[in-house]
Design a protein around this motif. Structure first.
Motif, PDB file in Angstrom:
ATOM      1  N   GLY A  45       0.813  -1.213   0.000  1.00 46.74           N
ATOM      2  CA  GLY A  45       0.000   0.000   0.000  1.00 46.74           C
ATOM      3  C   GLY A  45       0.840   1.253   0.000  1.00 46.74           C
ATOM      4  O   GLY A  45       0.568   2.215  -0.736  1.00 46.74           O
ATOM      5  N   LEU A  46       1.882   1.256   0.808  1.00 49.37           N
ATOM      6  CA  LEU A  46       2.770   2.412   0.882  1.00 49.37           C
ATOM      7  C   LEU A  46       3.408   2.699  -0.476  1.00 49.37           C
ATOM      8  O   LEU A  46       3.501   3.854  -0.914  1.00 49.37           O
ATOM      9  CB  LEU A  46       3.850   2.146   1.932  1.00 49.37           C
ATOM     10  CG  LEU A  46       4.539   3.345   2.570  1.00 49.37           C
ATOM     11  CD1 LEU A  46       3.532   4.246   3.279  1.00 49.37           C
ATOM     12  CD2 LEU A  46       5.601   2.856   3.557  1.00 49.37           C
ATOM     13  N   ALA A  47       3.811   1.642  -1.155  1.00 53.03           N
ATOM     14  CA  ALA A  47       4.473   1.800  -2.450  1.00 53.03           C
ATOM     15  C   ALA A  47       3.532   2.401  -3.496  1.00 53.03           C
ATOM     16  O   ALA A  47       3.920   3.299  -4.270  1.00 53.03           O
ATOM     17  CB  ALA A  47       5.002   0.456  -2.937  1.00 53.03           C
ATOM     18  N   VAL A  48       2.290   1.942  -3.523  1.00 54.02           N
ATOM     19  CA  VAL A  48       1.375   2.445  -4.551  1.00 54.02           C
ATOM     20  C   VAL A  48       0.928   3.875  -4.224  1.00 54.02           C
ATOM     21  O   VAL A  48       0.636   4.665  -5.141  1.00 54.02           O
ATOM     22  CB  VAL A  48       0.160   1.508  -4.730  1.00 54.02           C
ATOM     23  CG1 VAL A  48      -0.872   1.680  -3.607  1.00 54.02           C
ATOM     24  CG2 VAL A  48      -0.505   1.738  -6.085  1.00 54.02           C
ATOM     25  N   ILE A  49       0.911   4.242  -2.956  1.00 54.81           N
ATOM     26  CA  ILE A  49       0.586   5.626  -2.589  1.00 54.81           C
ATOM     27  C   ILE A  49       1.686   6.564  -3.086  1.00 54.81           C
ATOM     28  O   ILE A  49       1.413   7.618  -3.678  1.00 54.81           O
ATOM     29  CB  ILE A  49       0.395   5.746  -1.069  1.00 54.81           C
ATOM     30  CG1 ILE A  49      -0.875   5.012  -0.644  1.00 54.81           C
ATOM     31  CG2 ILE A  49       0.326   7.212  -0.645  1.00 54.81           C
ATOM     32  CD1 ILE A  49      -0.996   4.796   0.846  1.00 54.81           C
ATOM     33  N   LYS A  96       0.670   9.958   7.632  1.00 52.70           N
ATOM     34  CA  LYS A  96       1.690   9.323   6.810  1.00 52.70           C
ATOM     35  C   LYS A  96       1.633   9.847   5.379  1.00 52.70           C
ATOM     36  O   LYS A  96       2.673  10.072   4.742  1.00 52.70           O
ATOM     37  CB  LYS A  96       1.536   7.796   6.827  1.00 52.70           C
ATOM     38  CG  LYS A  96       2.630   7.055   6.088  1.00 52.70           C
ATOM     39  CD  LYS A  96       3.991   7.302   6.729  1.00 52.70           C
ATOM     40  CE  LYS A  96       5.107   6.553   6.031  1.00 52.70           C
ATOM     41  NZ  LYS A  96       6.423   6.840   6.643  1.00 52.70           N
ATOM     42  N   VAL A  97       0.437  10.053   4.887  1.00 55.94           N
ATOM     43  CA  VAL A  97       0.271  10.554   3.517  1.00 55.94           C
ATOM     44  C   VAL A  97       0.696  12.017   3.426  1.00 55.94           C
ATOM     45  O   VAL A  97       1.347  12.426   2.462  1.00 55.94           O
ATOM     46  CB  VAL A  97      -1.187  10.371   3.051  1.00 55.94           C
ATOM     47  CG1 VAL A  97      -1.384  10.944   1.652  1.00 55.94           C
ATOM     48  CG2 VAL A  97      -1.565   8.902   3.072  1.00 55.94           C
ATOM     49  N   ALA A  98       0.340  12.803   4.435  1.00 56.33           N
ATOM     50  CA  ALA A  98       0.776  14.204   4.452  1.00 56.33           C
ATOM     51  C   ALA A  98       2.298  14.293   4.450  1.00 56.33           C
ATOM     52  O   ALA A  98       2.887  15.168   3.797  1.00 56.33           O
ATOM     53  CB  ALA A  98       0.199  14.912   5.676  1.00 56.33           C
ATOM     54  N   GLU A  99       2.940  13.373   5.172  1.00 58.06           N
ATOM     55  CA  GLU A  99       4.405  13.330   5.211  1.00 58.06           C
ATOM     56  C   GLU A  99       4.976  12.964   3.847  1.00 58.06           C
ATOM     57  O   GLU A  99       5.930  13.593   3.366  1.00 58.06           O
ATOM     58  CB  GLU A  99       4.849  12.311   6.260  1.00 58.06           C
ATOM     59  CG  GLU A  99       6.353  12.089   6.330  1.00 58.06           C
ATOM     60  CD  GLU A  99       6.711  10.890   7.188  1.00 58.06           C
ATOM     61  OE1 GLU A  99       7.743  10.254   6.910  1.00 58.06           O
ATOM     62  OE2 GLU A  99       5.951  10.566   8.122  1.00 58.06           O
ATOM     63  N   LEU A 100       4.384  11.952   3.195  1.00 64.35           N
ATOM     64  CA  LEU A 100       4.876  11.529   1.882  1.00 64.35           C
ATOM     65  C   LEU A 100       4.723  12.640   0.844  1.00 64.35           C
ATOM     66  O   LEU A 100       5.595  12.845   0.000  1.00 64.35           O
ATOM     67  CB  LEU A 100       4.129  10.278   1.424  1.00 64.35           C
ATOM     68  CG  LEU A 100       4.386   8.993   2.210  1.00 64.35           C
ATOM     69  CD1 LEU A 100       3.445   7.884   1.739  1.00 64.35           C
ATOM     70  CD2 LEU A 100       5.835   8.548   2.059  1.00 64.35           C
ATOM     71  N   ALA A 101       3.594  13.348   0.898  1.00 64.77           N
ATOM     72  CA  ALA A 101       3.351  14.427  -0.056  1.00 64.77           C
ATOM     73  C   ALA A 101       4.053  15.718   0.361  1.00 64.77           C
ATOM     74  O   ALA A 101       4.236  16.619  -0.457  1.00 64.77           O
ATOM     75  CB  ALA A 101       1.852  14.680  -0.180  1.00 64.77           C
ATOM     76  N   ASP A 102       4.425  15.802   1.639  1.00 65.53           N
ATOM     77  CA  ASP A 102       5.019  16.991   2.248  1.00 65.53           C
ATOM     78  C   ASP A 102       4.152  18.217   2.000  1.00 65.53           C
ATOM     79  O   ASP A 102       4.575  19.207   1.391  1.00 65.53           O
ATOM     80  CB  ASP A 102       6.445  17.230   1.742  1.00 65.53           C
ATOM     81  CG  ASP A 102       7.167  18.281   2.593  1.00 65.53           C
ATOM     82  OD1 ASP A 102       6.703  18.536   3.725  1.00 65.53           O
ATOM     83  OD2 ASP A 102       8.169  18.847   2.123  1.00 65.53           O
TER      84      ASP A 102
END
Length: 501
Positions: free
Chosen positions: A111-115, A151-157
């Protein structure tokens, strides 16, 4: 990547609606904007042009953004099939069914990879991404492996705005409690608070705004009024209560069987525009009454919902209604329930291979469930045997397991673009079954069906009400209303200047 993430203090605080409004506001300002939700849990789905499934909310948000919905906007869709298990739709295609524990243990890295991949696709194509979270970002038992909030906010910054629902009460505690439970690095990402669903005089909350800002140090970016009957499609079962909370007392009484695993209830939303129609949700026999028509909607677990309906003896009332000449229409799983027999050959519906169940026997048909799901956009016209205007075109989509075959000669409802017959049309339209989701979003058909009922009740027929005329307009109305209550200049600054020195 430039963008903004909308998270909430709880489920159903209005995140989806706010993201929809932001997408249209930015689009109206000439920004190439896209919605995104990494992981959605909903049986209310949307089929893309390629025949792939995403969450219904992201499909609608893409329409508001004036862009083509795609799987990159919602790469993971979880569709509950029981209290414990959910089907995993990965980049638009069902790949597995797992329990909550199995999902956390075995799917997290995938899931993390596809996000990450999805965010990169969107960053390459769009100027701004508006991301929707899910539930609350401080579910402590889930935080270590969550895929949809901080976690998503962190990935997208990107920065995060926290939405709280004042209508349910406890708004101050929900805001302060959420902020206190965030980790320090997560707390730094919160750049604003939005108070949603305020009823009454907004000026009466000015002291509340001041208290929140002084207590938390976070600006209140808007106090939004409660928007009743906004007509924006909902995301999950919680939204049913919101969207159908103000039933009209129309002369046409339509009872919708509220199945425990109901899916794609957005099929019913066009009736909200029909002034003489009352939509009632029926869960128990005591609520059945004497409807003019019954709709059995789609379901993610057809046989379980059939058994639930039979356990509550709703099947007896439905059959009596039809025997007395009442109208009934089944969509997708509801269509399957109307048949004589359901056979779960592969165990894809019940997890029990070769399980048999007896349907309502209102349609001479058997449905057999196989492993593969049908997900297709559909173009069709009325079958010539129905006697309905053959020139009229209908659009929608299929999302279903199972193939339905007839045990004796039956009149089809539709002819598909590829020439295949589809559905069932019995007793001059008194009994109809079809796999076509969004059937009632076709204005001419909805008018045709309602006029059948009006004629039976000796009521005047009515002309076509073009819902499509309102569809785009409602996005602009919503956007204008929301924007007037946002501190919009500050919000734009947060979107464009986050992370810059």
């Amino acid at each position: 990547m430039k963008g903004l993430m909308i998270q909430g203090t709880a489920s159903d605080v209005g995140k989806s609606l706010i993201v929809t409004a932001l997408c249209r506001i930015l689009s109206n300002e000439g920004v190439r904007v896209t919605p995104f939700k990494s992981q959605n849990m909903s049986n209310n789905s949307y089929v893309t042009r390629e025949g792939k499934e995403i969450g219904r909310a992201q499909g609608i948000q893409a329409e508001a953004a004036r862009t083509e919905p795609s799987v990159w906007m919602n790469p993971i869709l979880l569709k509950p099939r029981s209290e414990q298990d959910a089907e995993i739709v990965y980049l638009g295609k069902a790949i597995d069914t797992l329990s909550g524990r199995g999902y956390r243990d075995h799917f997290y890295e995938k899931g993390l990879a596809v996000i990450k991949e999805s965010l990169q696709h969107l960053a390459d194509k769009y100027d701004v991404v508006v991301i929707e979270g899910a539930g609350s970002p401080v579910e402590i038992n889930l935080k270590d492996r969550e895929l949809v909030n901080m976690k998503v906010a962190e990935l997208a910054d990107i920065p995060v705005v926290l939405v709280a629902d004042i209508d349910r009460g406890g708004v101050f505690a929900s805001i302060v409690g959420t902020l206190e439970l965030l980790d320090p690095n997560e707390r730094e990402r919160i750049v604003g608070v939005i108070i949603n669903k305020f009823r009454g005089d907004l000026s009466l909350f000015e002291d509340g705004v001041q208290w929140i800002e002084e207590k938390t140090g976070v600006p209140v970016l808007g106090v939004l009024p409660f928007v009743e009957n906004h007509m924006i499609d909902g995301e999950d079962s919680l939204s049913i209560r919101t969207q159908f909370a103000y039933p009209k007392k129309g002369t046409l009484d339509i009872a919708v069987i509220h199945l425990p695993f109901i899916s794609n209830y957005s099929d019913l939303e066009p009736f909200l525009f029909e002034e003489d129609v009352t939509i009632r949700w029926v869960k128990h026999a005591s609520e059945f009454g004497q409807p003019d028509a019954i709709i059995i909607p789609g379901t993610k677990s057809t046989i379980r919902d059939l058994q639930n309906l039979q356990d509550k003896q709703l099947d007896i009332l439905i059959k009596k209604h039809v025997a007395n000449g009442g109208f009934i229409l089944g969509i997708c799983g509801g269509y399957q329930i109307l048949g004589e027999e359901l056979i779960d050959k592969s165990g894809s519906d019940t997890n029990i291979p070769n399980f048999h169940a007896k349907g309502l026997s209102l349609i001479p048909a058997t449905t057999t469930f196989y492993q593969d799901k049908e997900t297709n956009p559909v173009n069709a016209q009325y079958h010539q045997a129905t006697g309905l205007p053959a020139h009229q075109r209908l659009e929608g989509y299929e999302i279903h397991l199972g193939k339905t075959t007839f045990s004796n000669e039956a009149k089809p409802f539709l002819t598909l673009a590829n020439g295949d017959d589809e559905g069932y049309f019995g007793n001059d339209g008194q009994i109809i079954g079809t796999y076509l989701h969004h059937l009632f979003h076709n204005d001419e058909w909805r008018n045709q069906w309602l006029n059948m009922i009006r004629k039976k009740k000796a009521l005047p027929v009515q002309g076509v009400k073009s819902i499509s005329v309102y569809k785009d307009k409602r996005f602009d109305i919503l956007a204008d209303e929301m924007k007037s209550h946002f501190r919009w200049d500050l919000m734009k600054k947060l979107i464009h200047q986050w992370g810059t020195k």
